[in-house]
Design an enzyme around this catalytic site. Sequence first.
Site, PDB file in Angstrom:
ATOM      1  N   GLY A   1       0.877  -1.235  -0.035  1.00  0.00           N
ATOM      2  CA  GLY A   1      -0.135  -0.200   0.095  1.00  0.00           C
ATOM      3  C   GLY A   1       0.642   1.292  -0.118  1.00  0.00           C
ATOM      4  O   GLY A   1       0.658   2.029  -0.763  1.00  0.00           O
TER       5      GLY A   1
ATOM      6  N   LEU B   1       7.980  -9.904   1.036  1.00  0.00           N
ATOM      7  CA  LEU B   1       8.469  -8.408   0.975  1.00  0.00           C
ATOM      8  C   LEU B   1       8.588  -8.121  -0.702  1.00  0.00           C
ATOM      9  O   LEU B   1       8.382  -7.193  -0.909  1.00  0.00           O
ATOM     10  CB  LEU B   1       9.720  -8.345   1.510  1.00  0.00           C
ATOM     11  CG  LEU B   1       9.674  -8.762   2.952  1.00  0.00           C
ATOM     12  CD1 LEU B   1      10.835  -8.256   3.966  1.00  0.00           C
ATOM     13  CD2 LEU B   1       8.745  -8.104   3.932  1.00  0.00           C
TER      14      LEU B   1
ATOM     15  N   ARG C   1       8.901 -24.212   4.120  1.00  0.00           N
ATOM     16  CA  ARG C   1       7.912 -23.952   5.381  1.00  0.00           C
ATOM     17  C   ARG C   1       7.028 -24.916   5.487  1.00  0.00           C
ATOM     18  O   ARG C   1       6.946 -25.553   6.579  1.00  0.00           O
ATOM     19  CB  ARG C   1       7.283 -22.558   5.464  1.00  0.00           C
ATOM     20  CG  ARG C   1       8.473 -21.634   5.455  1.00  0.00           C
ATOM     21  CD  ARG C   1       7.924 -20.267   5.426  1.00  0.00           C
ATOM     22  NE  ARG C   1       9.081 -19.198   5.630  1.00  0.00           N
ATOM     23  CZ  ARG C   1       8.825 -17.935   5.594  1.00  0.00           C
ATOM     24  NH1 ARG C   1       7.360 -17.493   5.585  1.00  0.00           N
ATOM     25  NH2 ARG C   1       9.572 -17.206   5.788  1.00  0.00           N
TER      26      ARG C   1
END
Lengths: 654, 260
Positions: free
Chosen positions: A55, A458, A347
Site C-alpha cells: 500500500g 516483501l 516452510r
Amino acid sequence: MILEDTQISAATLDSKIPEGSLAEKWDKHKFNVKLVNPANKRKYDIIVVGTGLAGASAAATFGELGYNVKAFCFQDSPRRAHSIAAQGGINAAKNYQNDGDSIFRLFYDTIKGGDYRAREANVYRLAQVSVNIIDQCVAQGVPFAREYGGLLANRSFGGAQVSRTFYARGQTGQQLLLGAYSALNRQIAYGKVKMYPRTEMLDLVLVDGKARGIVVRNLVTGKVESHSAHAVVLATGGYGNVFFLSTNAMGSNATAAWRAHRKGAYFANPCFTQIHPTCIPVTGTHQSKLTLMSESLRNDGRVWVPKTREIAERLRKGEIAVADVAEADRDYFLERKYPAFGNLVPRDVASRNAKQACDDGRGVGTSGLAVYLDFADAIKRDGQAAIAAKYGNLFEMYQKITDENPYERPMRIYPAVHYTMGGLWVDYNLMTNVPGLYAAGECNFSDHGANRLGASALMQGLADGYFVLPYTIGDYLAKTPYDKISTEHPAFKEAENNVKALTDKLLSINGTRTVDDFHKALGSIMWEYCGMARNAEGLKFAKQEIRKLRDEFWQDVKVTGLNEELNQTLEKAHRVADFLELGELMVDDALHREESCGGHFREEYQTPENEALRDDENFAYVAAWEYTGAGNQPVLHKEELKFENVKLTQRSYK
Amino acid sequence: MAGNNPNAKPMNLTLRVWRQKNRTSPGQLVDYKANGISPDMSFLEMLDVVNEDLLRAGQDPIAFDHDCREGICGMCSLYINGRAHGPERGTTTCQLHMRHFSDGDTITIEPWRAAAFPVHKDLVVDRSAFDRIQQAGGYISVNTGGIPDANVIPIPKTVADKAFDAATCIGCGACVAACKNASAMLFVSAKVSQLAMLPQGKTERKTRVENMVAQMDLEGFGACTNTGACAAECPVGISLENINMLRREFISAKASSENV
C-alpha cells in the site's frame, strides 16, 4: 468434495495473461497498455487502503506519477503496518553471489515452492522486477547488510540453493517499510497523498458495477464517512488472524477484503494458509499472539528431537536436561529425510515434519508441542560473536519471551500460522473481477501458489506497489472518464447506512460472551480442523461448528460503549464478524480441494513417505469463490493453470 | 497448559490506571485488581485479562495502543511505574513479561505525557506529530524507477552498520515520554543521522535537518538539555551520538543554509 448445493460456474475466469513468450510478456504488456498523459493524471483520484509494503509503495508511486491519492490505515501511523515485523529478508535475482541465480531460477523456485498452484506469468514478472526493488530501496537509504568491500550481502533461505536474500539484520521488513513510508511521506508533504490514519474501511461502494469508493469509520470519533475515487486499491494484508493465534499483528484483519468480497469480488484459494515452522511455542490460554523466529535461523540452527519417546518424556518432565541427550540419541529429522536441502526445506515441509515428530510423542517442552532449534554447532564453528552479529535481535527476543538463553540451550520452536497465500482473486493486472478494484500484496492470491517461500512476501508487496500497479492502473484509468462521483450518490448513502446498521446491531446485542471469546473459539476450530493437516470428516464437522458459533455470536456477543468514541471492542467485533464468515469459506475450499499441495495437506492424499500428493489432473486450477450471502453456499469459479515453462513434478527436496 | 516455568505461581496485583474519556475530558487514576496473573504473560496479555473481566462486568475496557506485540511496530506506549515501557531496559511494553513483577505489587500505568502527544482516550495518545516531522524531510527525494544498480554505490560496512543502528528507531515516543522537557531530539536525530551518514542522503542533508527541526519545534516538543533520559529508556537502544550528529548537521546547515 463439493457440497451438493455448491454451484460451479461454467465459464472459466480470464486472467488476461498477455501473449508472447514468458520472458517477453511483461515488457510487451507495458508497451501495449494505455497511458494517461501527465497533465491528465491529476484529474484521477485513487484510494489505497492499507499502508504496508504494497500500500505505501503504491500510494507513493501513484503520487509521484501525479494522481491524487487518499491512503487509509487503521494504525495510528502508516509506519506501523505489519510488514514492519518481517524479519528475514527479501529475495531478488541479482546473482551478486555468482552462484547460478537468474530470473528464471527465482521464477522456477517460486513456482515449485508454491507446489505448482501459482500463475506462471505473474511469478515470472515478480522475478523480473525483483532486481529493481533492491535498487529502489538502496536509493531510498535502506541500510541493507553489506560486505567489507562495501557491496551488498546475501544469505540463503528455504526452498532455494542459491544465496539471493537481501537483509537488514533481523529487521528487513522494518527497514523496507520505513523506506516506503519515507517515499509516502514525501508525497504527503507535496500534497499528492492525503493520509487517513486510525481509519478503517468498512464497505466498498460500487456505482454501475465499478469500484468508486469506500465507507470508513474514524476510529477516534466513530464518524462514518465516504470517500469517492476512480479506482480503489486494497493492500490490507492477510487473514491469518482467523486462527486467533498467529504471527500477525493483533489488528491485522480481513474486513476490507471481506467486505469487498461481499460486494462481488471473488476470494481465491482461501484454504492456502502458511504455517511457519519456527515460532515460539504457546505457553498458556492467556496467549494473545505468536512470535516468529526468522527462517534465516535455519541457516545455522539444526532442528532435532530425541530419537525415542522415552528420552522425550524425561525431557518434558525435567528429569534430564537437553545437554544430557547424547548426540547418538538425537534425530536431526530434516537433515536425515532431506539431505539436499536439510534444515532449509520449504516452510510447509518443515512444519509438517515438526508436527509428525510431536504427534509421534517425541516433542519437547512442558507441553510436548515443540522441537529444538540448536545453535551449538554453529557457535562452536563460527563463535558466539558471529552468530550474535547475524541473529542478535532474534536471540534477545527469544530470551525476553521465554526467559531462556538460546546461546546456552537450544530454542524450542513449533509451527504457527504466519501468512495466507489465498486472497482476493486478481488478473494479471492485479485487478479483481470488480472493475476498478485492485488488490496488492498479501491481500491478493496471486504469486505464491499453495506455499510461499521465505523472503518472497516483501518482494511481492513491493513489486506490486512500486512496479506493477503503477502501470496497470493507468491502463484502466485511461479508459475511465474524468467525472467525479459525489459521496451524496445513493450508493454511498446506502453503504453508509448499512455500516451504521451493522454497528448498531453489534452494540445492541448486549449478550454474555466477549468478542475475544468468540474469536478464540473460532481459532481453535480452524487450527484443529483446517490447520496443518485436514481431512473430509473434520472439515465437515468444522463447517457445522463455525455456523453454530456464528449464530451464537449474533445472539450473544457483548460489545460495550458507543459508536461515537474510540471503541476498540467495537473495532474487534466488526473484524471477528467477518472472520466468522471467512472461516467457513476456508473450510469449504479445503473440503473441495481433494489433493494435498503446499500448505494444504489433506490426510487422505499423501505419498507413502507422507509427502503432499497433488492431483494435477483435477486440481491444477485456482478456486475463486463468489459470495452469495451469509450461510449460503458460494459459487465456485475456476481459473485453469497452464504450465508451459515448467514441468509439473512431485516436489522433492531430498 | 503449562508455561516455561512450571514452578512460577500466579500473582495478584493492583493496577492504578489512567482513565480519560477523550481528549477534552479530565482524567484520573482508577484502581483495578488483576488476579491470577501468570508470570509468563506479557504485560499486555495481563491487561487483556483485566479487560475481559471488565467487559464481562459490562464496564468500559481500558483503551491502549498495541499491534505487533513483538517489539517492532512501535504502537504500544505505556508509562509503567514512572518509566516509559516499564522497568526492563531495552524493552517495549509488549515484550515486558510479568515475571519482572511480584505478587502483591501495585503497578501504576499512565499514557505518554507530553503536550505534543494529546490523549485520545485512557492510555492512547496522538503521535501524529512524529509523522509530520518525517514528512518535513525524513526522506531521500527519489522517485520510483530509473535507479542505477544497487551495487554502483559501495558503502563501507561500518558506515552501513551505523546507519542501520540509527534506522532501527521504532517511533514509539518513549524518548519524549522519558524526557523532562518532552523533547523529540532523539527521534529526529535518528532519521537525520541515518540519512546524513549514507552517500544517498548527503545531497539533501542541509535542508533535511533544517526542515525537520523546524517542524519539531512547531509541534511543541521541548528543548534538549542533554540529560540522556531518552537514550536510557529507548527500547531499541538509539544512541545519544545521534543527537550530537544532529547538532553538527544543524549548525553546518544554518551556517550555509540551502533552504530557499
